[in-house]
Design a protein around this motif. Sequence first.
Motif, PDB file in Angstrom:
ATOM      1  N   PRO A   1       0.821  -1.215   0.000  1.00 22.65           N
ATOM      2  CA  PRO A   1       0.000   0.000   0.000  1.00 22.65           C
ATOM      3  C   PRO A   1       0.851   1.259   0.000  1.00 22.65           C
ATOM      4  N   ARG A   2       0.302   2.317  -0.581  1.00 23.39           N
ATOM      5  CA  ARG A   2       0.976   3.622  -0.563  1.00 23.39           C
ATOM      6  C   ARG A   2       0.293   4.515   0.472  1.00 23.39           C
ATOM      7  N   LEU A   3       1.063   5.437   1.015  1.00 23.01           N
ATOM      8  CA  LEU A   3       0.538   6.376   1.992  1.00 23.01           C
ATOM      9  C   LEU A   3      -0.373   7.375   1.297  1.00 23.01           C
ATOM     10  N   LEU A   4      -1.578   7.541   1.834  1.00 24.73           N
ATOM     11  CA  LEU A   4      -2.532   8.486   1.280  1.00 24.73           C
ATOM     12  C   LEU A   4      -2.642   9.752   2.127  1.00 24.73           C
ATOM     13  N   ALA A   5      -2.669   9.591   3.460  1.00 22.97           N
ATOM     14  CA  ALA A   5      -2.788  10.749   4.360  1.00 22.97           C
ATOM     15  C   ALA A   5      -2.184  10.385   5.706  1.00 22.97           C
ATOM     16  N   GLU A   6      -1.696  11.376   6.428  1.00 22.75           N
ATOM     17  CA  GLU A   6      -1.098  11.136   7.744  1.00 22.75           C
ATOM     18  C   GLU A   6      -1.301  12.354   8.626  1.00 22.75           C
ATOM     19  N   GLY A   7      -0.798  12.267   9.883  1.00 23.36           N
ATOM     20  CA  GLY A   7      -0.884  13.393  10.797  1.00 23.36           C
ATOM     21  C   GLY A   7      -2.200  13.502  11.534  1.00 23.36           C
ATOM     22  N   MET A   8      -2.920  12.392  11.673  1.00 20.50           N
ATOM     23  CA  MET A   8      -4.212  12.392  12.347  1.00 20.50           C
ATOM     24  C   MET A   8      -4.095  11.737  13.718  1.00 20.50           C
ATOM     25  N   THR A   9      -5.093  11.964  14.580  1.00 19.01           N
ATOM     26  CA  THR A   9      -5.041  11.427  15.942  1.00 19.01           C
ATOM     27  C   THR A   9      -5.302   9.920  15.948  1.00 19.01           C
ATOM     28  N   MET A  10      -6.486   9.495  15.533  1.00 20.65           N
ATOM     29  CA  MET A  10      -6.808   8.077  15.395  1.00 20.65           C
ATOM     30  C   MET A  10      -7.923   7.966  14.370  1.00 20.65           C
ATOM     31  N   VAL A  11      -7.792   7.019  13.442  1.00 22.11           N
ATOM     32  CA  VAL A  11      -8.730   6.915  12.321  1.00 22.11           C
ATOM     33  C   VAL A  11      -9.476   5.590  12.381  1.00 22.11           C
ATOM     34  N   GLU A  12     -10.782   5.653  12.151  1.00 22.76           N
ATOM     35  CA  GLU A  12     -11.646   4.473  12.223  1.00 22.76           C
ATOM     36  C   GLU A  12     -12.837   4.663  11.290  1.00 22.76           C
ATOM     37  N   SER A  13     -13.615   3.575  11.146  1.00 14.92           N
ATOM     38  CA  SER A  13     -14.897   3.599  10.437  1.00 14.92           C
ATOM     39  C   SER A  13     -14.775   4.167   9.027  1.00 14.92           C
ATOM     40  N   GLY A  14     -13.878   3.588   8.224  1.00 15.54           N
ATOM     41  CA  GLY A  14     -13.719   4.049   6.849  1.00 15.54           C
ATOM     42  C   GLY A  14     -14.894   3.649   5.978  1.00 15.54           C
ATOM     43  N   ARG A  15     -15.386   4.578   5.168  1.00 18.90           N
ATOM     44  CA  ARG A  15     -16.490   4.337   4.240  1.00 18.90           C
ATOM     45  C   ARG A  15     -16.224   5.107   2.946  1.00 18.90           C
TER      46      ARG A  15
ATOM     47  N   SER B   1      -1.762  12.210  21.069  1.00 16.38           N
ATOM     48  CA  SER B   1      -0.980  13.447  20.997  1.00 16.38           C
ATOM     49  C   SER B   1       0.109  13.382  19.931  1.00 16.38           C
ATOM     50  N   ARG B   2       0.543  12.191  19.577  1.00 16.30           N
ATOM     51  CA  ARG B   2       1.587  12.065  18.545  1.00 16.30           C
ATOM     52  C   ARG B   2       1.039  12.263  17.138  1.00 16.30           C
ATOM     53  N   ARG B   3      -0.272  12.186  16.976  1.00 19.10           N
ATOM     54  CA  ARG B   3      -0.914  12.340  15.668  1.00 19.10           C
ATOM     55  C   ARG B   3      -0.211  11.478  14.618  1.00 19.10           C
ATOM     56  N   SER B   4      -0.078  10.211  14.940  1.00 19.01           N
ATOM     57  CA  SER B   4       0.669   9.277  14.100  1.00 19.01           C
ATOM     58  C   SER B   4      -0.214   8.410  13.209  1.00 19.01           C
ATOM     59  N   ALA B   5      -1.525   8.642  13.240  1.00 16.46           N
ATOM     60  CA  ALA B   5      -2.427   7.818  12.436  1.00 16.46           C
ATOM     61  C   ALA B   5      -2.215   8.082  10.944  1.00 16.46           C
ATOM     62  N   ARG B   6      -2.361   7.026  10.162  1.00 25.18           N
ATOM     63  CA  ARG B   6      -2.148   7.113   8.725  1.00 25.18           C
ATOM     64  C   ARG B   6      -3.234   6.356   7.979  1.00 25.18           C
ATOM     65  N   VAL B   7      -3.475   6.786   6.751  1.00 21.88           N
ATOM     66  CA  VAL B   7      -4.356   6.059   5.836  1.00 21.88           C
ATOM     67  C   VAL B   7      -3.533   5.641   4.631  1.00 21.88           C
ATOM     68  N   TYR B   8      -3.577   4.364   4.320  1.00 16.19           N
ATOM     69  CA  TYR B   8      -2.898   3.800   3.157  1.00 16.19           C
ATOM     70  C   TYR B   8      -3.950   3.311   2.153  1.00 16.19           C
ATOM     71  N   VAL B   9      -3.513   3.108   0.917  1.00 15.80           N
ATOM     72  CA  VAL B   9      -4.403   2.573  -0.100  1.00 15.80           C
ATOM     73  C   VAL B   9      -3.621   1.643  -1.024  1.00 15.80           C
ATOM     74  N   THR B  10      -4.285   0.587  -1.460  1.00 12.17           N
ATOM     75  CA  THR B  10      -3.715  -0.305  -2.451  1.00 12.17           C
ATOM     76  C   THR B  10      -4.808  -0.672  -3.434  1.00 12.17           C
ATOM     77  N   GLU B  11      -4.405  -1.231  -4.569  1.00  6.17           N
ATOM     78  CA  GLU B  11      -5.379  -1.578  -5.600  1.00  6.17           C
ATOM     79  C   GLU B  11      -5.760  -3.045  -5.499  1.00  6.17           C
ATOM     80  N   LEU B  12      -7.012  -3.336  -5.861  1.00  3.91           N
ATOM     81  CA  LEU B  12      -7.527  -4.699  -5.817  1.00  3.91           C
ATOM     82  C   LEU B  12      -7.539  -5.303  -7.212  1.00  3.91           C
ATOM     83  N   PRO B  13      -7.320  -6.593  -7.307  1.00  2.00           N
ATOM     84  CA  PRO B  13      -7.475  -7.285  -8.587  1.00  2.00           C
ATOM     85  C   PRO B  13      -8.964  -7.531  -8.846  1.00  2.00           C
ATOM     86  N   PRO B  14      -9.333  -7.983 -10.026  1.00  3.68           N
ATOM     87  CA  PRO B  14     -10.725  -8.392 -10.238  1.00  3.68           C
ATOM     88  C   PRO B  14     -11.122  -9.491  -9.250  1.00  3.68           C
TER      89      PRO B  14
END
Length: 293
Positions: free
Chosen positions: A18-32, A279-292
């Motif tokens: 996966p590649r890094l898409l976004a960073e610098g967040m507190t904690m990330v959940e519930s992706g839609r 407080s470290r704001r270390s949360a990250r969002v990554y993304v990768t591609e799916l095959p068929p």
Amino acid sequence: MTSEPENSGGSVEALAPPRLLAEGMTMVESGRWHEGRLWLAHWGSGEVLAIDLDGRTEVVAPGPDGMGWSIDWLPDGALLVSGPALTRVDPDGSAVEYSAQGGNELVVHPAGHVYINGADFDFLGGGAPEPGWIRRIEADGAARDVAGDIDFPNGMVITPDGSTLVIAESFAGRMSAFDIQADGSLTGRRVWADGLGPDGISVDAGGGIWCQTADMPDPGDPSAPAGVVVRVIEGGTITHRVETELPCFSCAVGGPDGRHLFLLCNEFDGIDQLEAVLSRRSARVYVTELPPL
């Protein structure tokens, strides 16, 4: 992409790193995935974020200040946000209480049935675990029990045909499935898959569910992944796998053609270190591609 052997004797396809898409967040959940962007619950910051495929991030709605809440949409396009209560946020940004019933994870059926889950013990405060529940929220805001004895309820999805609700039971290391009746009641409880470590889960167009494994990082191997996400079909067969540099708390299938997998990753050093992690704001969002699929 490469393949690696599966315990059952089949093969597991490894996704591209996966590649890094976004960073610098507190904690990330519930992706839609919604309206061309990844939406997520920004825990510890009290906001809902939307991120496009170029990593541009926007605050799109308010959220609770604390932890343990999620998002989904009603058929009319209004956003629902769980937490101490269930809040409806309309497209113009106005927010009203939808139901006094609070909870953790949230999922909405295409017919409009709203399901919320939770457990009546203080997890963050170190309370003794108690069985959890799933409740259906009626149009008038009333909550009705539709399932109980859930071993720490977590992510929920509804299969593409609308027939089945699947819930992550994190403490049990399994996903359980229910048949959805026309009135929104849940029946036919069964194990979808076990031997996993499911948290925030996602279902793809082929009916496979992406979830976390129970793999623990090897502290003696600096190259070992901190997180592993797999695609599982009913019965427990794993078909695909991807590794992450941080523990993955939630994943989401999306993208313009449903061919992207978003991985919402956070540091976690134990509940007693939660404030330090935020407080470290270390949360990250990554993304990768799916095959068929």
